[in-house]
Design an enzyme around this catalytic site. Structure first.
Site, mmCIF file in Angstrom:
data_model
loop_
_atom_site.group_PDB
_atom_site.id
_atom_site.type_symbol
_atom_site.label_atom_id
_atom_site.label_comp_id
_atom_site.label_asym_id
_atom_site.label_seq_id
_atom_site.Cartn_x
_atom_site.Cartn_y
_atom_site.Cartn_z
ATOM 1 C CB VAL A 1 77.320 40.410 -10.446
ATOM 2 C CG1 VAL A 1 78.060 39.497 -11.412
ATOM 3 C CG2 VAL A 1 75.999 40.874 -11.033
ATOM 4 C CE LYS A 2 79.042 35.259 -13.342
ATOM 5 N NZ LYS A 2 78.407 35.078 -14.654
ATOM 6 C CG ASP A 3 76.330 36.322 -4.192
ATOM 7 O OD1 ASP A 3 77.072 35.407 -4.600
ATOM 8 O OD2 ASP A 3 76.621 37.047 -3.225
ATOM 9 C CB ALA B 1 73.932 31.584 -7.497
#
Length: 452
Positions: free
Chosen positions: A42-44, A47
Site C-alpha cells: 500500500v505504501k507505493d 511514496a
C-alpha cells in the site's frame, strides 16, 4: 494501452471476498489487496504522492537524494520513484525488519543502514535520528518523514478511499486498518466518512505500541512502550498523520495472533499476505460482537508475504518464539519409551533381520554401516520376496536391501514428516545432537497426530 513507466501502475487494486478465516463473522468481509501495487504494498501510493509534493514545493531538486527511515515498504515505493525520476536513496531501518525487505531495497539501488530497534526515538542510534542526521549532512537531500508528512494521508484520501467507495458501490460499513504511520487509516477513513459519516473506522495496533492508549486518553504514556515483533504497525510516538477524529476504535493484537492469522489467510484464502494483514483480520475477529449480518467490512491487506518468508512463514522462526505449537521429530522421540535403535548391516543374514522384527514387533529396520544410512528393509518387502523364494532366508540383507529411509532434521514438524511416509516409505530417520540415529514410523505419526 501500455503504461509509460512502472509508477503508472500504482492503485486500482482489487477487493476480494474472504470466505474461510472470517466464516465465524456474521458479515461480509472484503480484503483490499494492496500487494497488487508494483512495489507489492500500500505504501507505493503515498511514496509517489510525497515525492510529487516535494517536487512541487522545491524540497526535492533534480539529482537529489531521498532520505527516509522505513520498515521497508515505504522505501520500496520511494526507490521505484527515485529510479524513474532520477534520484538517489538512503534508507535507515530497524534490525527487527525482515532481511528480505533490506535485500529488496538494495536490489533497487538504495543504500540501507540498519539501526537498533530497542532505543527511544530521540536516541542518536534510532533509525529516526539517523535519517534526520543524514538529511542534514548529505548535500541536496530531502528527508521524507512519512510520519509527519501529510502527503502520506492525502494519497489515501485521493486514491484508496475513492476506490473502496466505488468498489463497494457505497455499501461499506466498516474499514479495518492495521496502522503505523496513520496515513492509510486517516486518509482513507476521512474520505469514506465524508461520503457516509456512519462508516466505522477501526485501527488495529500492536501490544507494545502507545497509540491505543493515546487514542483512548489523549495521553502519551511511555510505560506502554515495549519491544514487539509485528512489523509495520504501532508506534512509540504519535505521528502527525493521525487525525483521531476519523478513527472510531483501536484494537490491539498480539505478535503471535497476527503471525498465525497471516499464515491462515495464505493457506486458507490463497492470498499470500504480510504480517500486518494477519493482525488486521485478527483485530476484526476480536470485535465480532459489534458486527451484524448486513455489514460490509473492508480490511486493508498492506503487503505481500514474500517479505516475510524468513520470519512468519518460516516454521523454525515461529517455533523459536512459541508462535507455532507443533510437534517435531524430537518431541515424538522424547515422548515415547526409550529404546535402542534396531538396525542391521548389509552383511547380516536375512533370517537375523526377520527374528529382530518378530522380537521387537517392528516392521522397518534401517541398514547402517560405518554410521552411514545405506538402505532399509521392511516386513512387507521381505514377505513378498521370501514368499517367492523361501531359500532367501539364508542369504544376506544386501540381496534384499531397499532404499534408505528419508533423513530429516531433528526439529522437523510432524506434518512435514507425515508427508514423507508413504506406502513404499514406511519410516523417516533423523540424527540427534549427539549424532545418534532415531526412527519414526507410520504408527508413531498416527499416534501423535491423534494426540494434538
Amino acid at each position: 494501452m501500455w503504461k509509460n513507466n512502472i509508477l503508472e501502475t500504482i492503485g486500482d487494486t482489487p477487493l476480494i471476498k474472504l470466505n474461510s478465516v472470517t466464516k465465524s463473522l456474521p458479515c461480509t468481509v472484503l480484503a483490499k489487496v494492496e500487494y497488487f501495487n508494483p512495489g507489492n504494498s500500500v505504501k507505493d501510493r503515498m511514496a509517489l504522492k510525497m515525492i510529487e509534493e516535494a517536487e512541487k514545493t522545491g524540497k526535492l531538486k533534480p539529482g537529489g537524494t531521498i532520505i527516509e527511515g522505513t520498515s521497508g515498504n515505504t522505501g520500496m515505493g520511494l526507490a521505484m520513484g527515485a529510479i524513474i525520476k532520477g534520484y538517489k536513496c538512503i534508507f535507515t531501518t530497524t534490525d527487527k525488519q525482515s532481511k528480505e525487505k533490506v535485500d529488496i531495497l538494495k536490489a533497487l539501488g538504495a543504500e540501507v543502514i540498519v539501526c537498533p530497534t530497542n532505543v527511544e526515538p530521540e536516541d542518536p542510534k534510532s533509525y529516526y535520528s539517523v535519517s534526520k542526521r543524514l538529511s542534514q549532512e548529505v548535500p541536496n537531500s530531502w528527508y521524507v518523514n512519512q510520519y509527519d508528512n501529510l502527503a502520506n494521508r492525502q494519497a489515501h484520501y485521493e486514491s484508496t478511499g475513492p476506490e473502496i467507495w466505488e468498489q463497494t458501490e457505497g455499501k461499506i460499513t466498516h474499514l479495518v486498518v492495521a496502522s503505523g504511520t496513520g496515513g492509510t487509516v486517516t486518509g482513507t477513513g476521512k474520505y469514506l466518512k465524508e461520503k457516509n459519516p456512519n462508516i466505522k473506522v477501526w485501527a488495529v495496533d500492536s501490544y507494545g505500541s502507545l497509540l491505543t492508549k493515546y487514542f483512548k486518553t489523549g495521553e502519551i504514556d511511555m510505560s506502554q512502550v515495549h519491544p514487539y515483533i509485528t512489523e509495520g504497525i504501532g508506534e512509540d510516538f504519535v505521528p502527525q498523520n493521525y487525525d483521531m477524529e476519523n478513527i472510531d476504535a483501536f484494537e490491539q493484537v498480539t505478535d503471535k495472533d497476527g503471525a498465525v492469522m497471516a499464515r491462515r489467510i495464505s493457506k486458507e484464502e490463497g492470498i499470500f499476505v504480510g504480517y500486518s494483514a494477519g493482525s488486521a483480520v485478527q483485530g476484526l475477529l476480536q470485535k465480532k460482537e459489534e458486527l451484524t449480518k448486513d455489514d460490509i467490512v473492508v480490511v486493508i491487506f498492506h503487503d505481500h508475504g514474500s517479505r516475510y518468508v524468513g520470519k512468519i512463514y518460516n516454521d523454525q522462526w515461529m517455533m523459536e518464539r512459541g508462535f507455532l505449537e507443533v510437534k517435531t521429530f524430537k518431541d515424538i522421540i522424547s515422548g515415547r519409551k526409550s529404546q535402542p535403535l534396531i538396525s542391521v548391516s548389509s552383511k547380516s543374514n536375512i533370517s537375523e533381520a526377520v527374528e529382530l522384527m518378530k522380537q521387537y514387533d517392528i516392521e522397518h529396520i534401517p541398514v547402517i554401516e560405518k554410521d552411514e544410512l545405506i538402505g532399509s528393509i521392511s516386513e512387507s518387502g521381505l514377505f513378498i520376496k521370501i514368499f517367492n523364494d523361501p531359500d532367501l532366508k539364508s542369504k544376506l540383507v544386501s540381496d534384499v536391501i531397499e532404499e534408505p529411509f528419508p533423513l530429516v532434521s531433528f526439529d522437523s514438524p510432524i506434518e512435514r514428516i507425515a508427508k514423507l511416509i508413504k506406502k513404499e516409505t514406511g519410516a523417516v530417520m533423523s540424527k540427534d545432537e549427539t549424532g545418534s540415529y532415531h526412527i519414526i514410523t507410520k504408527f508413531d505419526i498416527i499416534q501423535n497426530l491423534g494426540n494434538q
